[in-house]
Design an enzyme around this catalytic site. Structure first.
Site, PDB file in Angstrom:
ATOM      1  N   TYR A   1       0.830  -1.200   0.000  1.00 37.67           N
ATOM      2  CA  TYR A   1       0.000   0.000   0.000  1.00 37.67           C
ATOM      3  C   TYR A   1       0.870   1.257   0.000  1.00 37.67           C
ATOM      4  O   TYR A   1       0.671   2.170  -0.810  1.00 37.67           O
ATOM      5  CB  TYR A   1      -0.913  -0.010   1.221  1.00 37.67           C
ATOM      6  CG  TYR A   1      -1.890   1.141   1.278  1.00 37.67           C
ATOM      7  CD1 TYR A   1      -3.036   1.139   0.503  1.00 37.67           C
ATOM      8  CD2 TYR A   1      -1.665   2.231   2.121  1.00 37.67           C
ATOM      9  CE1 TYR A   1      -3.939   2.197   0.555  1.00 37.67           C
ATOM     10  CE2 TYR A   1      -2.559   3.287   2.187  1.00 37.67           C
ATOM     11  CZ  TYR A   1      -3.697   3.267   1.403  1.00 37.67           C
ATOM     12  OH  TYR A   1      -4.584   4.319   1.455  1.00 37.67           O
TER      13      TYR A   1
ATOM     14  N   LYS B   1       1.266   4.145  -2.966  1.00 32.70           N
ATOM     15  CA  LYS B   1       0.950   5.555  -2.733  1.00 32.70           C
ATOM     16  C   LYS B   1       2.181   6.441  -2.896  1.00 32.70           C
ATOM     17  O   LYS B   1       2.084   7.582  -3.370  1.00 32.70           O
ATOM     18  CB  LYS B   1       0.327   5.734  -1.351  1.00 32.70           C
ATOM     19  CG  LYS B   1      -1.024   5.046  -1.190  1.00 32.70           C
ATOM     20  CD  LYS B   1      -2.044   5.526  -2.208  1.00 32.70           C
ATOM     21  CE  LYS B   1      -3.448   5.024  -1.884  1.00 32.70           C
ATOM     22  NZ  LYS B   1      -4.458   5.534  -2.829  1.00 32.70           N
TER      23      LYS B   1
END
Length: 256
Positions: free
Chosen positions: A161, A165
């Site tokens: 994740y 990002k």
């Protein structure tokens, strides 16, 4: 109408929002519609799409509901094509759809890594690539990538994740460098934990959520509308000099 209201108004604009059926995406559709924008709402949940379409139209704005899967290679292009067919132009792109498959590094799988990158990083690239040519031709556009504080700092069990990002933040800067000359502003918003359905799933239990709140000077998690309001600012002419930035909405988490 006061001048300051005009600077934040989106009358005559169209916005495509992914992940539009819940959480930040849902609130963003409502907030942008309140400001005057017509909405292309993209998601996989058919019932959720019907509900957001009704909510936007109740505000007097047009809404096209687009069923498309951002995990697939052709989903973003399909969404862009349907939005352009419906409205003729897309002035604002909000890349919000995301998944979070949380696991310690030694337990993370290649399949989860690939799925995360497909939705969180590849889809924003493909959607921007599909919609930017018309923005360039028009000489104006706004792209807002919904990132995370996990893309700025390291967080336990957030390898895929956080990497997705962090990549999205860098992609934002490259888009700025290439497209600013065409009067296109591209920025990312980087929230702390927001109490969306996904946020509740991962942080809702006190044994997990309370230690995280203790790291936030504000002492609380965020609300979807707080992120949507930042997106409105970045979508409006009030932010025309803001470009290539990672806008942290973290209650002070990264200030420590």
């Amino acid at each position: 109408m006061a001048d300051w209201i005009k600077r934040f108004a989106l009358d005559g604009k169209t916005a495509l929002v992914t992940g539009a059926t819940k959480g930040i995406g849902l609130e963003t559709c409502k907030v942008l519609a309140d400001a005057g924008a017509d909405i292309a709402a993209v998601g996989r949940d058919q019932q959720g799409l019907r509900e957001i379409k009704a909510a936007v139209e109740a505000k007097g704005r047009r809404c096209v509901a687009i069923a498309a899967d951002m995990a697939t290679a052709d989903g973003p292009a399909q969404a862009a094509k349907e939005a352009l067919a419906a409205f003729g132009t897309v002035d604002i792109l909000v890349n919000n759809a995301a998944i979070a498959l949380i696991a310690p590094l030694l337990e993370a799988t290649a399949a989860d890594w690939d799925a995360t990158m497909a939705v969180n990083l590849r889809a924003p690239f493909l959607l921007a690539q599909a919609l930017a040519p018309a923005m360039i031709k028009k000489g104006a556009g706004k792209i807002i990538n919904v990132s995370s504080q996990a893309g700025v700092i390291g967080q336990d069990s957030h390898a895929a994740y956080g990497a997705s990002k962090g990549g999205l933040n860098t992609l934002t800067k490259v888009m700025c460098v290439e497209w600013a000359k065409h009067n296109i502003q591209v920025n990312s918003v980087c929230p702390t934990v927001i109490l969306t359905p996904m946020g509740e799933e991962h942080w809702g239990k006190p044994e997990r959520g309370d230690p995280m709140k203790a790291k936030i000077p504000a002492g609380r998690f965020g609300k979807p509308v707080e992120v949507a309001d930042m997106i409105l600012y970045l979508a409006s002419s009030a932010s025309n000099l803001v470009n290539g930035q990672d806008m942290l909405i973290d209650g002070g988490y990264t200030a420590i």
